[in-house]
Design a protein around this motif. Structure first.
Motif, mmCIF file in Angstrom:
data_model
loop_
_atom_site.group_PDB
_atom_site.id
_atom_site.type_symbol
_atom_site.label_atom_id
_atom_site.label_comp_id
_atom_site.label_asym_id
_atom_site.label_seq_id
_atom_site.Cartn_x
_atom_site.Cartn_y
_atom_site.Cartn_z
ATOM 1 N N ARG A 76 0.755 -1.178 -0.030
ATOM 2 C CA ARG A 76 -0.091 -0.040 -0.063
ATOM 3 C C ARG A 76 0.860 1.172 -0.046
ATOM 4 N N TYR A 77 2.057 1.083 0.419
ATOM 5 C CA TYR A 77 2.864 2.383 0.522
ATOM 6 C C TYR A 77 4.073 2.100 0.077
ATOM 7 N N THR A 118 -0.695 -2.040 19.871
ATOM 8 C CA THR A 118 -0.658 -2.173 18.509
ATOM 9 C C THR A 118 0.728 -2.577 17.914
ATOM 10 N N ASN A 119 0.573 -3.255 16.808
ATOM 11 C CA ASN A 119 1.664 -3.705 16.072
ATOM 12 C C ASN A 119 2.901 -4.652 17.050
ATOM 13 N N ASP A 163 -1.276 -8.068 11.383
ATOM 14 C CA ASP A 163 -1.089 -6.843 10.466
ATOM 15 C C ASP A 163 0.000 -5.899 11.000
ATOM 16 N N TRP A 164 0.764 -5.322 10.097
ATOM 17 C CA TRP A 164 2.078 -4.546 10.620
ATOM 18 C C TRP A 164 1.709 -3.020 9.848
ATOM 19 N N ASN A 165 1.445 -2.098 10.621
ATOM 20 C CA ASN A 165 1.296 -0.786 10.171
ATOM 21 C C ASN A 165 2.005 0.234 10.841
ATOM 22 N N ARG A 177 4.544 5.969 8.850
ATOM 23 C CA ARG A 177 5.312 6.079 7.421
ATOM 24 C C ARG A 177 6.808 6.977 7.402
#
Length: 748
Positions: A7-8, A477-478, A484-486, A489
């Motif tokens: 996605r990135y 999170t993470n 999932d890994w978000n 950025r």
């Protein structure tokens, strides 16, 4: 089958300036008194002011600052708590009307929203059953960054903390950025009580209005500076580090020359083990006539000067036998620090206390390869095991640092305190943004239905019921086990880890000196001056002499007392009891190192997350210092504390087999050397014995200790004789040939 595209981008991207026009914003403040029964702060006044670009804040009249006062409702609401709730609701309602007229306004700034004002608004939200406003907080690692205010599904406004963009007290910021608005007011907050609130109303409202003016002036000046210099609208950003990153990416970052890689989960987890931070230690506890030096912008200097890890990292699962000079990146290795290194160089994080040590001993860890090469030259043994290798590239921050530092020096010469402050904070805020941890604790306000959803999730950590309808919940999170890994950025931990590692390298030549008393990341206290060529008050990376120290006591990291030759007293002590220490305490503590004393300490603004209150509480603390947490004290014959020695660590960190194999290799090498020495001795003995049996033509034996003996000449070794042999025993019959007392003759 085609692989799903990410996605990135896998690297940080450059960005272009936006053409957004400057918009107006709102600044606000609350004032509280302490409820004597609950010991919780209760808001009694709240106000706000609309600020538009180009405004002359100093000329704004009192009526242009909207205020609400709890005692305005005293006739109808006898309870202070009810009056405060009514006041807060009217404040929100008035803000909504202002925003209806000024549709471009979206942001309301409070100075210290995270630890003060924001808590009251969240409590107001959960306590009102008829509340038409809904609050959605952004809380990461127990830090409140933003409060979004909704009405129905519509976002009305967002409350933000000006401290996150402009660190410092409101008084000091106003003095730097808008001195024309005058000083911050002063009141004795502890003297404000419910009994005198009504009669002091106008005085208290006037104090709050001045705070609001100053905050308006500070934010207006900051908006102007960042827009004119960088075409950045500060309302789009929540923190100073994100602001510095935006400027770097927009004006200085060349992603083609040096694309900064965003690590994936495995890369981030591994490299983050090698992200240690600064070096703080107390070595010699007391001294006189010392020199306290600071480095001019240490981290920016490193960012400009040292190569950085570039490109996409390559995993190497077996690096044993590789030369350290051929490796560049983050390496897991076995480390052996000799016990004779008094000021060890490589850090080690204690897993139980989370304390950063600099020990001797054997341990395994992840480090930047440049550190390993430096440590090897100091006498460390390094056995690389595995790691991520990067390209060694010239720093991408050279232009960013050079231009900002040059601009700051010009601003200082011109006496422009505002711009000098801006350039300094920007330079020092960039590096930390790259090290932001993707793993974080998130806190939310929610209803019962949402709370029950969290209970079923395995990343849920805690929850407290605030009221019948609302809960405050936390989750992580993470995590390593999450699918999932978000990550953020802008997360590139290899950059922050390299910068801090190279900073430790840069400082070690001064830390390792025998006359180094104390160090704290970018400063050292030395017993003698450093060379003139590394001293400058203006040149980046050089030292400036901060103090001539008449006397200094250095009890522990972040705990020291300095008396300068100008009779200035500098005291530092980490913890909530720091206000209780003085010169006498440091003297007493130095004389009695293990002394502790239980003292009650009042904290006036402690957040109680279980009730969403800001409390005044009393704690009993042990006033003293922790001994043996980083180094061991050394005492002289008079039991006076005179020095310290490093702790010794043995931590195999899951590499027990390889470390034991290393110890076996060392033992085998040592035994092999001993075996060779034994064989040499045997050979020599055999040679001497053989020669002594041979006789000359007259039948006399060759003396075995004769230096002309060919056996001695051919097999001589300096390790065989610690003292010269006695050549002739017959010449000095009355003298003893051993060291010791003469024997007394027996009588008769």
């Amino acid at each position: 089958m085609n692989k799903e595209k990410p996605r990135y981008s896998n690297h940080i991207t450059a960005i272009k300036p936006k053409t957004t026009k400057l918009r107006p914003f709102i600044v606000a403040d609350t004032e509280t008194l302490l409820d004597e029964k609950s010991h919780a702060h209760v808001p009694y006044a709240v106000g706000y002011m609309l600020v538009s670009p180009g405004d002359d804040v100093g000329s704004k009249a009192d009526y242009e600052i909207e205020t609400r006062f709890s005692e305005s409702h005293v006739k109808f609401l006898p309870k202070m708590e009810d009056r405060s709730k009514r006041m807060m609701f009217e404040f929100l309602n008035s803000l909504e009307r202002t925003l209806t007229v000024n549709k471009s306004v979206r942001t309301v700034y409070f100075h210290n929203l995270a630890k003060f004002d924001g808590i009251f608004f969240m409590r107001h939200y959960v306590e009102r059953t008829d509340n038409i406003y809904r609050f959605k907080p952004l809380i990461r690692n127990h830090m409140l960054y933003e409060l979004k205010v909704h009405k129905g599904r519509k976002l009305l406004m967002r409350f933000r903390d000006s401290c996150n963009l402009l660190p410092g007290s409101l008084a000091s910021l106003a003095e730097r950025l808008c001195p024309q608005l005058g000083p911050k007011g002063s009141i004795q907050h502890q003297e404000v009580r419910l009994s005198n609130l009504q009669e002091r109303g106008e005085e208290l409202l006037s104090y709050m209005r001045q705070d609001i003016r100053l905050l308006g002036g500070v934010m207006l000046k900051a908006q102007e500076i960042y827009w004119l210099n960088y075409q950045i609208y500060i309302e789009e950003l929540m923190t100073l580090s994100s602001l510095a990153t935006r400027i770097f990416r927009m004006k200085y970052y060349d992603e083609k020359r040096f694309p900064i890689h965003i690590p994936n989960r495995n890369e981030d987890t591994f490299i983050r083990r090698g992200y240690y931070g600064g070096h703080t230690d107390a070595y010699i506890p007391s001294g006189e006539n010392l020199y306290y030096y600071d480095v001019n912008s240490l981290y920016p200097f490193i960012m400009k000067t040292y190569p950085m890890p570039g490109g996409v990292p390559v995993w190497r699962g077996n690096l044993e036998g590789e030369r350290l000079d051929d490796l560049f990146g983050f390496i897991e290795a076995l480390v052996v620090c000799p016990s004779d290194i008094i000021r060890p160089f490589l850090p080690y994080r204690d897993k139980n206390s989370n304390t950063l040590l600099f020990p001797t001993g054997q341990f395994a860890g992840v480090y930047y390869s440049e550190e390993f090469q430096y440590a090897r030259d100091l006498g460390y043994t390094i056995i690389p095991l595995r790691g991520y290798l990067f390209e060694k590239k010239a720093s991408p921050f050279e232009a960013f640092v050079s231009e900002l530092y040059g601009s700051r020096q010009r601003a200082k010469k011109e006496g422009d305190e505002a711009m000098s402050y801006v350039y300094k904070t920007l330079m020092n805020s960039l590096y930390g943004r790259f090290g932001i941890n993707p793993v974080s604790t998130v806190t939310e306000l929610c209803d019962r239905e949402r709370y029950e959803e969290f209970l079923r999730k395995d990343n849920f950590t805690s929850a407290n019921q605030l009221t019948e309808n609302y809960y405050i919940v936390s989750y992580i999170t993470n995590r390593a086990e999450d699918k999932d890994w978000n990550p953020p950025r802008i997360s590139a931990v290899q950059i922050s880890a390299a910068i801090t590692a190279c900073s430790r390298i840069n400082m070690y030549q001064y830390i390792s000196r025998d006359d180094c008393y104390y160090t704290d990341t970018d400063s050292v206290v030395l017993g003698s001056p450093i060379p003139d060529e590394v001293i400058s008050s203006t040149e980046l990376g050089k030292f400036k002499l901060e103090y001539f120290v008449k006397k200094g006591i250095f009890l522990a990291p972040k705990s020291y007392y300095i008396l300068t030759t100008e009779e200035k007293r500098v005291l530092k002590h980490k913890g909530i009891a720091k206000s209780l220490v003085n010169e006498e305490w440091f003297e007493t503590q130095y004389a009695e190192l293990h002394k502790t004393k239980q003292i009650p300490v009042q904290t006036n603004f402690q957040i109680d997350w279980e009730s969403l209150n800001v409390m005044k509480r009393e704690k009993i603390v042990n006033l003293g210092i922790k001994v043996n947490t980083k180094r061991e004290p050394v005492f002289d014959n008079n039991q006076t504390w005179v020095d310290t020695t490093p702790l010794n660590v043995t931590d195999y960190a899951g590499q027990e087999k390889r470390i034991l194999e290393y110890n076996l290799e060392c033992l085998q090498k040592e035994n092999a050397m001993k075996d060779r020495e034994i064989e040499q001795l045997r050979s020599l003995i055999a040679s001497i014995s053989s020669d002594s049996l041979r006789k000359d033509e007259q039948g006399r034996s060759q003396p075995s200790d004769d230096p002309n003996n060919p056996a001695i000449q051919s097999h001589s070794s300096p390790t065989l004789f610690k003292h010269p042999p006695i050549k002739n025993k017959n010449k000095n019959k009355n003298k003893h040939t051993y060291r010791g007392k003469k024997k007394k003759k027996k009588p008769g």
